[in-house]
Design an enzyme around this catalytic site. Sequence first.
Site, PDB file in Angstrom:
ATOM      1  N   ASP A  40      66.325  41.023  -5.895  1.00 18.73           N
ATOM      2  CA  ASP A  40      67.165  39.949  -5.676  1.00 18.73           C
ATOM      3  C   ASP A  40      66.313  38.602  -5.128  1.00 18.73           C
ATOM      4  O   ASP A  40      65.175  38.728  -4.808  1.00 18.73           O
ATOM      5  CB  ASP A  40      68.201  40.172  -4.375  1.00 18.73           C
ATOM      6  CG  ASP A  40      69.335  39.170  -4.183  1.00 18.73           C
ATOM      7  OD1 ASP A  40      69.391  38.160  -5.116  1.00 18.73           O
ATOM      8  OD2 ASP A  40      69.827  39.497  -3.240  1.00 18.73           O
ATOM      9  N   GLY A  41      66.737  37.556  -5.211  1.00 19.87           N
ATOM     10  CA  GLY A  41      65.917  36.144  -4.727  1.00 19.87           C
ATOM     11  C   GLY A  41      65.278  35.593  -5.700  1.00 19.87           C
ATOM     12  O   GLY A  41      64.494  34.652  -5.296  1.00 19.87           O
ATOM     13  N   ARG A  53      66.759  27.674 -11.428  1.00 27.32           N
ATOM     14  CA  ARG A  53      66.983  28.947 -11.028  1.00 27.32           C
ATOM     15  C   ARG A  53      66.131  30.019 -12.198  1.00 27.32           C
ATOM     16  O   ARG A  53      65.803  31.204 -11.684  1.00 27.32           O
ATOM     17  CB  ARG A  53      68.335  29.441 -10.777  1.00 27.32           C
ATOM     18  CG  ARG A  53      69.138  28.616  -9.705  1.00 27.32           C
ATOM     19  CD  ARG A  53      70.447  29.055  -9.475  1.00 27.32           C
ATOM     20  NE  ARG A  53      70.467  30.587 -10.009  1.00 27.32           N
ATOM     21  CZ  ARG A  53      70.559  31.250  -8.816  1.00 27.32           C
ATOM     22  NH1 ARG A  53      70.545  31.113  -7.609  1.00 27.32           N
ATOM     23  NH2 ARG A  53      70.944  32.274  -8.918  1.00 27.32           N
ATOM     24  N   SER A  85      74.680  42.312 -13.057  1.00 24.10           N
ATOM     25  CA  SER A  85      76.033  42.996 -12.803  1.00 24.10           C
ATOM     26  C   SER A  85      77.274  42.401 -13.462  1.00 24.10           C
ATOM     27  O   SER A  85      77.252  41.499 -13.917  1.00 24.10           O
ATOM     28  CB  SER A  85      76.137  42.726 -11.120  1.00 24.10           C
ATOM     29  OG  SER A  85      76.497  41.620 -10.855  1.00 24.10           O
ATOM     30  N   ASN A  88      78.094  39.205 -12.777  1.00 21.61           N
ATOM     31  CA  ASN A  88      76.910  37.860 -12.812  1.00 21.61           C
ATOM     32  C   ASN A  88      77.250  36.975 -14.045  1.00 21.61           C
ATOM     33  O   ASN A  88      77.214  35.913 -14.107  1.00 21.61           O
ATOM     34  CB  ASN A  88      75.461  38.475 -13.187  1.00 21.61           C
ATOM     35  CG  ASN A  88      74.621  39.071 -11.975  1.00 21.61           C
ATOM     36  OD1 ASN A  88      73.843  40.012 -12.149  1.00 21.61           O
ATOM     37  ND2 ASN A  88      75.103  38.486 -10.990  1.00 21.61           N
ATOM     38  N   TRP A  89      78.572  37.286 -14.853  1.00 20.10           N
ATOM     39  CA  TRP A  89      79.210  36.436 -15.779  1.00 20.10           C
ATOM     40  C   TRP A  89      79.671  35.165 -15.106  1.00 20.10           C
ATOM     41  O   TRP A  89      79.765  34.302 -15.743  1.00 20.10           O
ATOM     42  CB  TRP A  89      80.094  37.109 -16.723  1.00 20.10           C
ATOM     43  CG  TRP A  89      79.769  38.398 -17.570  1.00 20.10           C
ATOM     44  CD1 TRP A  89      79.944  39.683 -16.874  1.00 20.10           C
ATOM     45  CD2 TRP A  89      78.901  38.448 -18.579  1.00 20.10           C
ATOM     46  NE1 TRP A  89      79.372  40.686 -17.859  1.00 20.10           N
ATOM     47  CE2 TRP A  89      78.718  39.946 -18.668  1.00 20.10           C
ATOM     48  CE3 TRP A  89      78.331  37.596 -19.378  1.00 20.10           C
ATOM     49  CZ2 TRP A  89      78.098  40.306 -20.075  1.00 20.10           C
ATOM     50  CZ3 TRP A  89      77.749  38.004 -20.354  1.00 20.10           C
ATOM     51  CH2 TRP A  89      77.621  39.480 -20.811  1.00 20.10           C
ATOM     52  N   ARG A 208      65.659  46.774  -1.771  1.00 22.10           N
ATOM     53  CA  ARG A 208      66.344  45.384  -2.007  1.00 22.10           C
ATOM     54  C   ARG A 208      65.551  44.245  -1.797  1.00 22.10           C
ATOM     55  O   ARG A 208      65.014  44.355  -0.281  1.00 22.10           O
ATOM     56  CB  ARG A 208      67.720  45.494  -1.234  1.00 22.10           C
ATOM     57  CG  ARG A 208      68.539  44.259  -1.851  1.00 22.10           C
ATOM     58  CD  ARG A 208      69.839  44.206  -1.420  1.00 22.10           C
ATOM     59  NE  ARG A 208      70.281  42.784  -1.984  1.00 22.10           N
ATOM     60  CZ  ARG A 208      71.556  42.586  -2.332  1.00 22.10           C
ATOM     61  NH1 ARG A 208      72.601  43.648  -2.200  1.00 22.10           N
ATOM     62  NH2 ARG A 208      72.217  41.533  -2.780  1.00 22.10           N
TER      63      ARG A 208
END
Length: 264
Positions: A40-41, A53, A85, A88-89, A208
């Site tokens: 993450d991040g 991003r 995930s 995420n779509w 994580r």
Amino acid sequence: MLKKIFGKKNSSNKNAKTEEEILALIDRDRLPKHVAVIMDGNGRWASGQGMVRSAGHASGVKTLKTILRAAVDLKIEAFTVYAFSTENWKRPTAEVEFLMKLFADSLARELDEMDELGIRIKFIGRLDGFSPYLQEQFDNACRRTANNTGVKFNVAVNYGGQDEMLRVMQSLAKEVQAGNVAPDDIDVSMIEERLDTAGVSPVDLVIRTSGDMRLSNFLIWQTAYAELWFTDTNWPDFTKAEFYKALLDFSQRDRRFGGLSKKK
Ligand code: FPP
């Protein structure tokens, strides 16, 4: 204890251990068999540098390469990453498209080396959600590395733990409907052999990055007794030294699996 070993978070701290020093402290007999990582991040890392991003995801692949290589060197049995995930779509189309291209390009670039390192790649999740081209790339990587005996590298894409359980339940319901199994005869092994990770040992350690302390629908069955390790570091900045810190911390934990402590 760890504070004493590593000193304060500030990297300028004179007590901070080097990568090799941390590695030397790890009892190799107490390494996790299966490490799962929520990378993450990436977005926050990129925004922090004034970049889009997607630049964070590109940088995240470099980190993944470094950490996977460390897992290979330590002969960790299984290494699973959450790359995309089922939720995420919902991200902006440009970011989703960038990620799809990144998966294809990274595979094309890294497959030879991963194969040489003996890595066995598997893509887990609802793979029919991807373009035929990408499905073919995933399938090719899996087939090509299927007989390798090194790290089992699972890449979770269009993956959700609840979605995985739903697919398991649907599969079992069909068996019941066909009269092949009675509901009361369904057991844990019948569930586990239908998981995307069938044949891989349960997750021992979840790492994580980037500060949030939750599992976000990742491997919900497989993490039942996993140890959890969180860091504020964004995934692109995550280093081998920090990976070793997580492994060292894991190696010092008292895992009871609902029983009594062996230390008492
Ligand atoms: C989470 O950060 C990261 C992702 C959703 C994608 C991770 C994917 C990669 C690193 C590429 C992996 C590539 C291969 C070939 C396996 P985020 O975007 O949620 O960051 P944020 O929380 O700061 O917004």
